[in-house]
Scaffold this motif. Structure first.
Motif, PDB file in Angstrom:
ATOM      1  N   ASN A  82       9.803  10.711  -6.342  1.00 55.90           N
ATOM      2  CA  ASN A  82      10.133   9.534  -7.142  1.00 55.90           C
ATOM      3  C   ASN A  82      10.450   8.378  -6.211  1.00 55.90           C
ATOM      4  O   ASN A  82      11.201   8.536  -5.246  1.00 55.90           O
ATOM      5  N   VAL A  83       9.882   7.220  -6.518  1.00 56.63           N
ATOM      6  CA  VAL A  83      10.143   6.046  -5.686  1.00 56.63           C
ATOM      7  C   VAL A  83      10.093   4.805  -6.576  1.00 56.63           C
ATOM      8  O   VAL A  83       9.394   4.783  -7.591  1.00 56.63           O
ATOM      9  N   ALA A  84      10.863   3.821  -6.211  1.00 58.55           N
ATOM     10  CA  ALA A  84      10.859   2.567  -6.966  1.00 58.55           C
ATOM     11  C   ALA A  84       9.728   1.669  -6.467  1.00 58.55           C
ATOM     12  O   ALA A  84       9.383   1.675  -5.278  1.00 58.55           O
ATOM     13  N   GLU A  85       9.165   0.912  -7.402  1.00 53.77           N
ATOM     14  CA  GLU A  85       8.098  -0.016  -7.041  1.00 53.77           C
ATOM     15  C   GLU A  85       8.552  -0.950  -5.929  1.00 53.77           C
ATOM     16  O   GLU A  85       9.687  -1.458  -5.949  1.00 53.77           O
TER      17      GLU A  85
ATOM     18  N   PRO B 212       8.750   1.876   0.192  1.00 56.56           N
ATOM     19  CA  PRO B 212       7.752   2.716   0.872  1.00 56.56           C
ATOM     20  C   PRO B 212       7.747   4.124   0.282  1.00 56.56           C
ATOM     21  O   PRO B 212       8.779   4.594  -0.219  1.00 56.56           O
ATOM     22  N   LEU B 213       6.592   4.765   0.321  1.00 56.42           N
ATOM     23  CA  LEU B 213       6.501   6.132  -0.184  1.00 56.42           C
ATOM     24  C   LEU B 213       5.924   7.040   0.888  1.00 56.42           C
ATOM     25  O   LEU B 213       5.140   6.619   1.749  1.00 56.42           O
ATOM     26  N   THR B 214       6.349   8.298   0.825  1.00 58.12           N
ATOM     27  CA  THR B 214       5.803   9.344   1.683  1.00 58.12           C
ATOM     28  C   THR B 214       5.582  10.587   0.844  1.00 58.12           C
ATOM     29  O   THR B 214       6.493  11.015   0.126  1.00 58.12           O
ATOM     30  N   VAL B 215       4.403  11.155   0.942  1.00 61.69           N
ATOM     31  CA  VAL B 215       4.096  12.436   0.319  1.00 61.69           C
ATOM     32  C   VAL B 215       3.763  13.396   1.450  1.00 61.69           C
ATOM     33  O   VAL B 215       2.864  13.142   2.250  1.00 61.69           O
ATOM     34  N   LYS B 216       4.489  14.513   1.499  1.00 61.31           N
ATOM     35  CA  LYS B 216       4.432  15.367   2.675  1.00 61.31           C
ATOM     36  C   LYS B 216       3.363  16.454   2.567  1.00 61.31           C
ATOM     37  O   LYS B 216       3.095  16.983   1.475  1.00 61.31           O
TER      38      LYS B 216
ATOM     39  N   LYS C 281       2.603   4.886   2.152  1.00 63.19           N
ATOM     40  CA  LYS C 281       2.207   3.551   1.716  1.00 63.19           C
ATOM     41  C   LYS C 281       3.421   2.651   1.881  1.00 63.19           C
ATOM     42  O   LYS C 281       4.521   3.032   1.472  1.00 63.19           O
ATOM     43  N   PRO C 282       3.255   1.496   2.475  1.00 66.78           N
ATOM     44  CA  PRO C 282       4.421   0.643   2.770  1.00 66.78           C
ATOM     45  C   PRO C 282       5.140   0.136   1.517  1.00 66.78           C
ATOM     46  O   PRO C 282       6.350  -0.038   1.526  1.00 66.78           O
TER      47      PRO C 282
END
Lengths: 114, 115
Positions: free
Chosen positions: A12-15, A18-22, A78-79
């Protein structure tokens, strides 16, 4: 045998964050790694792949992935996340034997909140 | 941009019936694959096909399954006598080359429901 592991069922990430999927991998020989995305009721769309060379691979829709040989990881990043990035993400490794089928991880659901 | 297409998008069938799932790979591609995804599970390889013959198949791909490229453009997966556990999303994929670095492009899938 080649395998990949995706340790998180959901991220879960806020718009705007940055996001990371491992993804971690286990291979004999050179790793050939792929990321695919699956939107609801859609097929698997290719995002990017690591073959050799630069450890930072750039792909579609602003995604990139970092290959780390010592940690046997290939994390998708993704930044700045968009709500429209919400989907199911699959890491895959190319089997180096036979006709080189893809071996997929279990998938990680990314949920980007507004 | 060329893409892999699949028909039908959804197939409902009775247990024991035969089904044929159809795919049109990208036109200059030479290697074809079928994968399946049971609901909530990972995508699994079924079979690869090249030069009009099966190149590799998984343990899932038993005698009830067959593949064919009947006319140079279509690529089909036939399940002779469907079982409840065949219910899944079936994806077709194609690649231009066999090499380890080549990308497989997937179709949108056919959801098969066996009642």
């Amino acid at each position: 045998a080649q395998s990949v592991a995706q340790p998180e069922d959901q991220v879960n990430v806020a718009e705007g964050n940055p996001l990371t999927v491992k993804c971690t991998y286990s291979v004999s020989g050179n790793p050939y790694l792929f990321w695919y995305v699956q939107y609801p009721n859609r097929g698997l769309q290719f995002l990017l792949k690591y073959i050799t060379g630069d450890n930072l691979v750039k792909g579609s829709y602003g995604f990139e992935a970092e290959f780390n040989k010592s940690q046997t990881s290939f994390h998708l990043k993704k930044p700045s996340a968009l709500v429209s990035d919400s989907a199911l993400y699959f890491c895959a490794v190319r089997d180096s034997t036979g006709f080189q089928k893809l071996v997929f991880g279990t998938g990680t659901r990314l949920l980007v909140s507004p | 941009e060329p893409e892999v297409t699949q028909t039908p998008s959804h197939q409902v069938t009775q247990m024991g019936q035969e089904v044929i799932l159809r795919c049109v790979p990208i036109s200059n591609h030479l290697y074809f694959y079928w994968y399946r995804q049971i609901l909530g599970q990972k995508v699994e390889f079924l079979v690869s096909f090249y030069n009009n013959e099966i190149s590799e198949k998984s343990e899932i791909f038993d005698d009830q399954f067959s593949v064919e490229r009947p006319d140079g453009s279509n690529f089909t997966l036939k399940i002779r006598s469907t079982k409840l556990e065949d219910s899944a999303m079936y994806f077709c994929a194609s690649s231009a080359l066999r090499g380890e670095t080549d990308t497989q492009y997937f179709g949108p899938g056919t959801r098969l429901t066996v009642l």
